[in-house]
Scaffold this motif. Structure first.
Motif, PDB file in Angstrom:
ATOM      1  N   UNK A  40      72.698  44.810  52.104  1.00 25.00           N
ATOM      2  CA  UNK A  40      72.634  46.214  52.224  1.00 25.00           C
ATOM      3  C   UNK A  40      73.264  46.949  50.891  1.00 25.00           C
ATOM      4  N   UNK A  41      74.213  46.828  50.311  1.00 29.12           N
ATOM      5  CA  UNK A  41      74.555  47.385  49.134  1.00 29.12           C
ATOM      6  C   UNK A  41      73.674  47.192  48.059  1.00 29.12           C
ATOM      7  N   UNK A  42      72.999  46.251  47.990  1.00 28.33           N
ATOM      8  CA  UNK A  42      71.920  46.121  46.803  1.00 28.33           C
ATOM      9  C   UNK A  42      70.669  47.019  47.203  1.00 28.33           C
ATOM     10  N   UNK A  44      70.536  49.519  49.337  1.00 27.85           N
ATOM     11  CA  UNK A  44      70.946  50.747  49.114  1.00 27.85           C
ATOM     12  C   UNK A  44      70.988  51.467  47.964  1.00 27.85           C
ATOM     13  N   UNK A  45      71.911  50.793  47.006  1.00 31.37           N
ATOM     14  CA  UNK A  45      72.220  51.167  45.799  1.00 31.37           C
ATOM     15  C   UNK A  45      70.823  51.450  44.867  1.00 31.37           C
ATOM     16  N   UNK A  46      69.798  50.134  45.159  1.00 31.31           N
ATOM     17  CA  UNK A  46      68.624  50.470  44.190  1.00 31.31           C
ATOM     18  C   UNK A  46      67.834  51.564  44.867  1.00 31.31           C
ATOM     19  N   UNK A  47      67.815  51.792  46.176  1.00 34.34           N
ATOM     20  CA  UNK A  47      67.145  52.929  46.391  1.00 34.34           C
ATOM     21  C   UNK A  47      67.403  54.202  46.122  1.00 34.34           C
ATOM     22  N   UNK A  48      68.882  54.441  46.062  1.00 35.76           N
ATOM     23  CA  UNK A  48      69.428  55.459  45.655  1.00 35.76           C
ATOM     24  C   UNK A  48      69.045  55.732  44.106  1.00 35.76           C
ATOM     25  N   UNK A  49      69.334  54.582  43.401  1.00 32.59           N
ATOM     26  CA  UNK A  49      69.086  54.783  41.887  1.00 32.59           C
ATOM     27  C   UNK A  49      67.758  55.020  41.528  1.00 32.59           C
ATOM     28  N   UNK A  50      66.652  54.350  42.505  1.00 33.61           N
ATOM     29  CA  UNK A  50      65.194  54.898  42.297  1.00 33.61           C
ATOM     30  C   UNK A  50      65.213  56.418  42.652  1.00 33.61           C
ATOM     31  N   UNK A 118      65.382  52.977  56.055  1.00 31.77           N
ATOM     32  CA  UNK A 118      66.645  53.249  55.950  1.00 31.77           C
ATOM     33  C   UNK A 118      67.351  51.650  56.089  1.00 31.77           C
ATOM     34  N   UNK A 119      68.238  51.483  55.545  1.00 31.45           N
ATOM     35  CA  UNK A 119      69.017  50.224  55.689  1.00 31.45           C
ATOM     36  C   UNK A 119      69.537  49.974  56.947  1.00 31.45           C
ATOM     37  N   UNK A 120      70.050  51.113  57.427  1.00 30.00           N
ATOM     38  CA  UNK A 120      70.552  50.836  58.755  1.00 30.00           C
ATOM     39  C   UNK A 120      69.730  50.417  60.006  1.00 30.00           C
ATOM     40  N   UNK A 121      68.446  50.693  59.655  1.00 29.48           N
ATOM     41  CA  UNK A 121      67.436  50.177  60.738  1.00 29.48           C
ATOM     42  C   UNK A 121      66.714  49.232  60.408  1.00 29.48           C
ATOM     43  N   UNK A 122      66.872  48.583  59.274  1.00 27.87           N
ATOM     44  CA  UNK A 122      66.271  47.262  58.737  1.00 27.87           C
ATOM     45  C   UNK A 122      66.912  46.163  59.415  1.00 27.87           C
ATOM     46  N   UNK A 127      65.677  39.465  53.534  1.00 23.03           N
ATOM     47  CA  UNK A 127      64.282  39.620  53.304  1.00 23.03           C
ATOM     48  C   UNK A 127      63.844  40.769  52.374  1.00 23.03           C
ATOM     49  N   UNK A 128      64.250  41.743  52.582  1.00 22.63           N
ATOM     50  CA  UNK A 128      64.030  42.892  51.647  1.00 22.63           C
ATOM     51  C   UNK A 128      64.521  42.775  50.469  1.00 22.63           C
ATOM     52  N   UNK A 129      65.659  42.247  50.391  1.00 26.79           N
ATOM     53  CA  UNK A 129      66.231  41.777  49.100  1.00 26.79           C
ATOM     54  C   UNK A 129      65.594  40.842  48.200  1.00 26.79           C
ATOM     55  N   UNK A 130      65.144  39.848  48.902  1.00 25.71           N
ATOM     56  CA  UNK A 130      64.508  38.819  48.273  1.00 25.71           C
ATOM     57  C   UNK A 130      63.026  39.053  47.743  1.00 25.71           C
ATOM     58  N   UNK A 131      62.387  39.854  48.391  1.00 24.97           N
ATOM     59  CA  UNK A 131      61.065  40.189  48.123  1.00 24.97           C
ATOM     60  C   UNK A 131      61.111  41.609  46.707  1.00 24.97           C
ATOM     61  N   UNK A 132      62.317  42.005  46.770  1.00 21.09           N
ATOM     62  CA  UNK A 132      62.531  42.955  45.715  1.00 21.09           C
ATOM     63  C   UNK A 132      63.324  42.350  44.374  1.00 21.09           C
TER      64      UNK A 132
END
Length: 166
Positions: A40-42, A44-50, A118-122, A127-132
């Protein structure tokens, strides 16, 4: 005209250096730090950085490295400046690698991460992390290497420029 040549080469070197610093800092500090974080942290952090990186300062540096290097190359085409031109041309080619990788790999990965929602809804953050993350990291390392090499050759171009003009 010598002042314009010098200023364009200096601006190219500075903006290339700033981009090299950004990509390299991600490679040796940001990403390793996020690798130690939970999914979750990864995400959210990468979404906010992007989201936050798309600002005027970033755009000036990102496109400035291309524009200033191109202008420096054009201004060094004639006369006794040809000793500088191969170094500027090499930097321009290296930065074109950065641009291609950014637009062909990193931006699509960033967009897919944003579209994940939104990470709260994933339901499957792993899997999201692994694809990214693995692909984004590999492509970012290539950007770091190419832009750092571009910065190095532009730095050398400044040395050659100084020898010719001095």
């Amino acid at each position: 005209m010598t002042v314009l040549r010098t200023l364009s080469l200096l601006a190219a070197t500075v903006t290339m250096g700033l981009m090299a610093g950004l990509f390299t800092a991600f490679a040796y500090a940001v990403v390793p730090g996020l690798a130690r974080a939970d999914d979750r942290t990864l995400v959210v952090a990468m979404q906010r950085i992007n989201e936050s990186i798309l600002n005027g300062w970033f755009l000036v540096c990102f496109f400035g490295a291309l524009v200033f290097t191109g202008v420096a190359a054009a201004l060094h085409l004639g006369g006794g400046w040809r000793g500088v031109l191969p170094w500027i041309a090499a930097a321009l080619l290296l930065y074109l690698v950065v641009l291609v990788v950014t637009f062909a790999a990193n931006v699509p990965l960033n967009n897919a991460l944003a579209q994940a929602g939104d990470s709260d809804r994933l339901t499957d953050l792993a899997a999201v992390r692994e694809r990214f993350a693995p692909a984004w990291i590999r492509w970012n390392v290539l950007r770091a290497v190419a832009s750092t090499a571009g910065f190095a050759v532009l730095t050398w171009a400044l040395v050659v420029h100084g020898r010719i003009s001095g």
